[in-house]
Write a protein that holds these residues in place. Structure first.
Motif: not given
Length: 804
Positions: A209, A239, A241-243, A249, A314, A339-340, A344
């Protein structure tokens, strides 16, 4: 479900990395794999021949803004620190630093199963696995930092002009990756007191990540504890995606979202002690003793963490450029994100808030579903991409290590991080360290003193301890023990299995190592793989029939001192080169008589005379023969007396005629009587004595044609012998004569033999041989005619004459 500010903080704390320096442990000559993080060449010619890392963990956090005062800390109060942070029981230097910037760095490094080993004493290999995470925030305005960490709880700053605060041109970079490395190192130069080694590490980087913000210019204000106001702003952020690891996701479920390659390289020069202080003889050469320190001064230089990761899964990159004079973000504390894309879209709505449909009429908060409006996104993210590259926390390092004395060292290290301009990248802060240490096989103790980030000059004091294969320490011990204000912390620990290089075992002290010694209990030599050769003749004892005496291979180790090809045990003359037929004894004159039995070893001779020659056959050896080429008499030292006048020929002027010495051997005319035996008398004899001689003359008879005396002659010869014994001064001349029957040569020989036979008989009866001279004349001195039997009878005679 995540809140916006908590999400930002989570990004900061679980992503990104700088290196974990572990200053207290990496400098040690027993560091092994841990030394790779400072200089790859440290693993070459180290004290370890095998190093297996089981687990090594290190984490560090530094900032120049937030802190917990020393008065609020407890000794070893880790729980207390956690509580203070959770309750925000820390201070900030907002008032003192207003208008300044805040910097923040955090790192976590976990080394998993890894191995290092040396081979051929020149080459070293290492295989490593690591998980690394961290963050770097630079140039963030103290205003923005203050609001972020107080969660807008400072009421004194509410309601002010929208342009009062600015984020500053800050950089935010975060990265987490898996790292698989292979390191190869070798020795370039090792001569006299100069030693140079180098190594390179090649890495495969598996990106998990990452996120970044750059080119930031964000104007903001705070209306109250739940609403923010943004003015015209622009920035770029990217980024993963944090998830991305969540099955919900939208971009798919991925563990690895990027990949790349990296490398480290290092060189180390050592100025060493005299080789005699650390070398010893073993296995046929000189070896270095790994149990002693070799260098006085060691200087290293390295490039670290060079490389980048390309994130393409991602992954999104966004460019925000809002010229709206005022954007209100109300009730941000109540926003949750599924979600990401929720995140955003919220960012889009914050900076492009022109549509009331984004607001919840009952709460005034932004809606949390279906924010991804195509029209708004097209306006908001017109420059989006699907990938970005993130640089690893590269740096240059320079190290100097001085062996003060014995096991005590001091190290000085500089680490200077590189700024990343082309691509986002982790900014590594600068560091200067001085590390005194005590070092031994089972115990290391070091006290790292360091300054992090030259501009802020935050001094740190640490302590690190290694006990065998366990180590733990901190480069920032003061805050860990509550001794200083807490601006951050640093701890590391690890467990591994190591095999230390040792001097070769040599139980019998024969300079052949036990692993190569075929006779480990008995001192030997390298030539025979440690087996003995007591007599040092090049033949090991088990094959040596004479193990205590130097010998030759052809005789199975037995000696041949005189090198004549005959071993000493079978050589009767072991100290003189000889011949096989004489059992090793020499025969220099080659006369068939060995030298030790040869009276004349340098002259060919005969056995009768013990190897001495007798050329003239007179039974007198040549070295004692004054006339070696003419047969003679012993009394004349081998010279002849042809005329029998007792004057040897060399001194006789008339060698064919007898005469007195007074006349130089020439005769004085003397009348001889046929009927009398005595022709010349130089001494007076009694009548009885004359009768004895006459009787011998008359009665002496021989076997016909022989020199054998008939027994009838013995009584008269006995009487003559008795006379000579009584008269020791008498000298007797015995002359033999023959007739003319037969050859002259035969008659000469017969006359000589008969005269000698008479002499030998007298000698056998006690007469002195030296006083008797025998001579034969053959038929040369007839006294009567040979034409008649009577005349020939007279000529066949032996005459006896007393000459003195």
């Amino acid at each position: 479900m995540k809140k916006l500010l908590l999400l930002l903080v989570s990004f900061m704390l679980i992503n990104g990395a700088i290196a974990q320096d572990m200053l207290g442990i990496r400098h040690s000559n027993y560091a092994g794999l841990n030394g790779l993080g400072l200089n790859p060449s440290s693993i070459i010619d180290s004290r370890l021949k095998l190093d297996i890392n089981i687990i090594s963990v290190g984490t560090t956090l530094e900032n120049n803004f937030l802190y917990i005062p020393e008065s609020e800390l407890k000794f070893m109060g880790l729980g207390n620190m956690s509580d203070q942070v959770d309750e925000k029981g820390y201070l900030d230097n907002y008032e003192q630093g207003k208008g300044g910037t805040a910097d923040f760095t955090q790192a976590l490094s976990i080394m998993g199963p890894s191995v290092m080993f040396s081979f051929n004493k020149v080459h070293t290999l290492a295989f490593t696995t690591q998980l690394r995470t961290g963050i770097s925030i630079n140039n963030l305005s103290s205003d923005a930092a203050h609001f972020a960490y107080t969660e807008l709880s400072d009421t004194s700053q509410y309601g002010k002009n929208q342009n009062q605060y600015n984020s500053g041109d800050f950089r935010f970079n975060t990265l987490a990756w898996q790292e698989y490395g292979v390191t190869y190192g070798t020795i370039f130069h090792n001569k006299d007191r100069h030693f140079l080694k180098g190594a390179v590490t090649l890495k495969y980087l598996a990106g998990m990540s990452s996120a970044y913000v750059r080119d930031a210019d964000i104007n903001f204000n705070v209306a109250d504890d739940s609403s923010m106001i943004f003015g015209p702003s622009e920035f770029e952020y990217g980024r993963v995606s944090y998830n991305a690891f969540d099955s919900k996701a939208e971009d798919g479920q991925k563990t690895i979202n990027g990949s790349g390659f990296g490398w480290d390289v290092g060189l180390t020069y050592e100025w060493r002690r005299e080789p005699s202080t650390y070398t010893y003889e073993m296995d046929g050469g000189m070896q270095e003793n790994p149990e002693v320190n070799k260098y006085i001064l060691k200087v290293g230089a390295s490039l670290l963490d060079m490389g980048r990761i390309n994130f393409s899964k991602n992954t999104k990159v966004f460019n925000i450029n809002s010229n709206d004079p005022l954007s209100v973000y109300p009730n941000f504390k109540y926003d949750d994100f599924e979600s990401q894309l929720d995140f955003d879209s919220t960012i889009s709505a914050i900076f492009y808030a022109g549509d009331s449909s984004f607001l919840d009429a009952s709460t005034g908060a932004y809606l949390n579903t279906d924010f991804f409006d195509p029209v708004v996104r097209a306006k908001s993210f017109s420059g989006t991409k699907e990938s970005f590259k993130m640089e690893t926390p590269s740096a240059f390092s320079f190290q100097v290590d001085w062996n003060i004395t014995g096991r005590f060292y001091v190290n000085a290290t500089i680490i200077q991080g590189f700024n990343h301009k082309k691509n986002p990248g982790i900014d590594r802060p600068g560091m200067l360290a001085l590390v005194p240490r005590y070092e031994s096989q089972w115990l290391d103790v070091s006290l790292p003193i360091s300054i992090i980030n030259y501009e802020e000059s935050q001094a740190r004091l640490g302590l690190a301890i290694r006990l065998g294969s366990l180590f733990f320490g901190s480069d920032k011990l003061g805050t860990l023990f509550g001794l200083r204000d807490l601006y951050g912390m640093d701890v590391y620990a690890g467990m591994k299995f190591s095999l230390v290089k040792t001097k070769e075992n040599d139980r019998d002290n024969d300079h052949v190592s036990d692993k190569k010694d075929k006779c480990v209990e008995v001192p030997g030599i390298w030539k025979f793989e440690g087996c003995p050769d007591r007599d040092a003749d090049g033949i090991q004892d088990k094959d040596d029939l004479c193990p205590d005496v130097p010998g030759l291979e052809q005789f199975k180790g037995c000696p041949d001192r005189d090198a004549d090809g005959i071993e000493d045990a079978k050589d009767e003359c072991p100290d003189a080169p000889g011949l096989p037929e004489f059992n090793g004894c020499p025969d220099r004159d080659k006369d068939g008589i060995i030298d030790m039995r040869d009276t004349c070893p340098d002259l060919p001779g005969i056995a009768e005379f013990y190897g001495c020659p007798d050329r003239d056959g007179d039974k007198i050896i040549d070295p004692k023969d004054e006339c070696p080429d003419k047969a003679g008499l012993a009394i004349y030292n081998g010279c002849p007396d042809t005329d029998g006048d007792e004057i040897p020929d060399p001194k006789d002027s008339c060698i064919f005629e007898a005469g007195p010495i007074s006349n130089n051997g020439c005769p004085v005319k003397i009348e001889k009587s046929i009927t009398k035996a005595i022709a010349v008398l130089k001494v007076e004899l009694t009548k009885e004595e004359e009768e004895v001689i006459t009787t011998v003359f008359k009665n002496l008879q021989f076997e016909t044609g022989k020199s054998v005396i008939k027994p009838v002659s013995f009584p008269s010869l006995d009487a003559l012998a008795e006379l000579m014994v009584r008269k020791p001064n008498f000298k007797l001349l015995i002359e033999g004569h023959t007739d003319n029957v037969g050859s002259a040569k035969m008659n000469l020989s017969l006359s000589e033999k008969r005269a000698k036979a008479a002499k030998d008989y007298l000698v056998s009866k006690g007469a002195n041989a030296a006083n008797i001279t025998s001579k034969g004349y053959g038929m040369t001195k007839a006294v009567a005619t040979n034409d008649t039997p009577e005349g020939r009878q007279q000529n066949r005679r032996v005459e006896f004459t007393v000459v003195q």
